[in-house]
Write a protein that holds these residues in place. Structure first.
Motif, short mmCIF file in Angstrom:
data_model
loop_
_atom_site.label_atom_id
_atom_site.label_comp_id
_atom_site.label_asym_id
_atom_site.label_seq_id
_atom_site.Cartn_x
_atom_site.Cartn_y
_atom_site.Cartn_z
N MET A 83 0.83 -1.19 0.00
CA MET A 83 0.00 0.00 0.00
C MET A 83 0.88 1.25 0.00
O MET A 83 2.04 1.22 0.42
N SER A 84 0.32 2.32 -0.50
CA SER A 84 1.02 3.60 -0.49
C SER A 84 0.97 4.21 0.91
O SER A 84 -0.06 4.12 1.60
N SER A 85 2.08 4.80 1.33
CA SER A 85 2.13 5.43 2.65
C SER A 85 3.31 6.38 2.70
O SER A 85 4.12 6.46 1.77
N SER A 86 3.42 7.10 3.80
CA SER A 86 4.62 7.90 4.06
C SER A 86 5.76 6.96 4.39
O SER A 86 5.55 5.77 4.69
N MET A 87 6.99 7.45 4.32
CA MET A 87 8.17 6.62 4.55
C MET A 87 9.13 7.31 5.52
O MET A 87 9.41 8.51 5.35
#
Length: 255
Positions: A83-87
């Motif tokens: 999933m897309s998220s902050s890193m």
């Protein structure tokens, strides 16, 4: 320098349970300093700290040279549920490590493994018929019962990589420094289009060199630009362990 890289690994894995592997990683976080060169380099890891003994006495160490793989038609494709998220990025002093928000996982041969972090090695660690890639990306996963699976992506010089370009803007330049990529990104953008892989039983490639790690190495390479490669190499001249003996281990291919 303290074992910052495995400290972050231990903390990340701790989000998903308290298996023996986690305890080993956290113990190593306060163990003897180690390096990729000199007296604290790979040839001496096993003598630096009792917790690192597997680095010299282990029988299933990584990385290895992938050759003579046997086709196993029963091996299923890896299911990626990233999933897309902050890193969150950290310069561990040994490599750049990236921790995504919880929720991404893979399913490999019926087992779910949660993605806990990924990091980079320069030059690459996993060889194929004696040839090393320019870099390697290792995506580290952990199952509910504490088993570790690493998905390795071989990176070679070519066209610019858009996902790496976004990450490199936040790459901490000094050991211990951190940064956060607030824009949303999916690690799936770092994977090759062809998901055929080799697999074998190995270990962590840095102290404490814990064994029992299931490795999946993609057959297809991913490209990065010369400038992207040089930017990383400017921070880390060498962040890779030499090839280890296979000792008769079975290397299988899923297609």
């Amino acid at each position: 320098m303290r074992r910052m890289g495995l400290a972050m690994l231990g903390l990340s894995l701790g989000l998903f349970g308290s298996a023996p592997f986690v305890a080993q990683a956290q113990q190593a976080a306060t163990g003897a300093p180690w390096s990729y060169e000199g007296k604290q380099g790979p040839l001496n890891w096993g003598r630096l700290d009792p917790a690192y003994r597997a680095c010299s006495t282990g029988k299933e160490q990584s990385p290895i040279d992938i050759r003579g793989a046997h086709l196993n038609k029963s091996l299923q494709p890896i299911e990626f549920h990233y999933m897309s998220s902050s890193m969150a990025l950290v310069n561990t002093g040994h490599w750049i490590q990236v921790t995504p928000a919880p929720g991404s996982y893979i399913v490999a041969n019926g087992t779910r493994y949660d993605l806990v972090q990924f990091h980079f090695h320069h030059p690459g660690e996993e060889a194929v018929k004696g040839k090393l890639p320019d870099m390697t990306l290792d995506l580290v996963h952990k199952s509910a019962d504490g088993k570790i699976a690493v998905v390795a992506v071989r990176l070679n010089e070519g066209n610019a990589n858009a996902v790496l370009a976004a990450l490199w803007q936040h790459m901490p330049k000094t050991a211990g420094a951190t940064d956060k990529m607030t824009e949303s990104m999916s690690p799936a953008g770092l994977l090759p289009t062809d998901r055929g892989y080799w697999t074998y039983e190995g270990s962590l490639t840095a102290p404490p060199c814990t064994e029992g790690v299931r490795w999946f190495i993609f057959e297809q390479e991913v490209e990065l630009s010369r400038d992207q490669l040089r930017s990383y190499a400017a921070l880390f001249k060498v962040t890779s362990r030499m090839i280890q003996p296979t000792r008769g281990r079975k290397i299988e291919a899923n297609e």
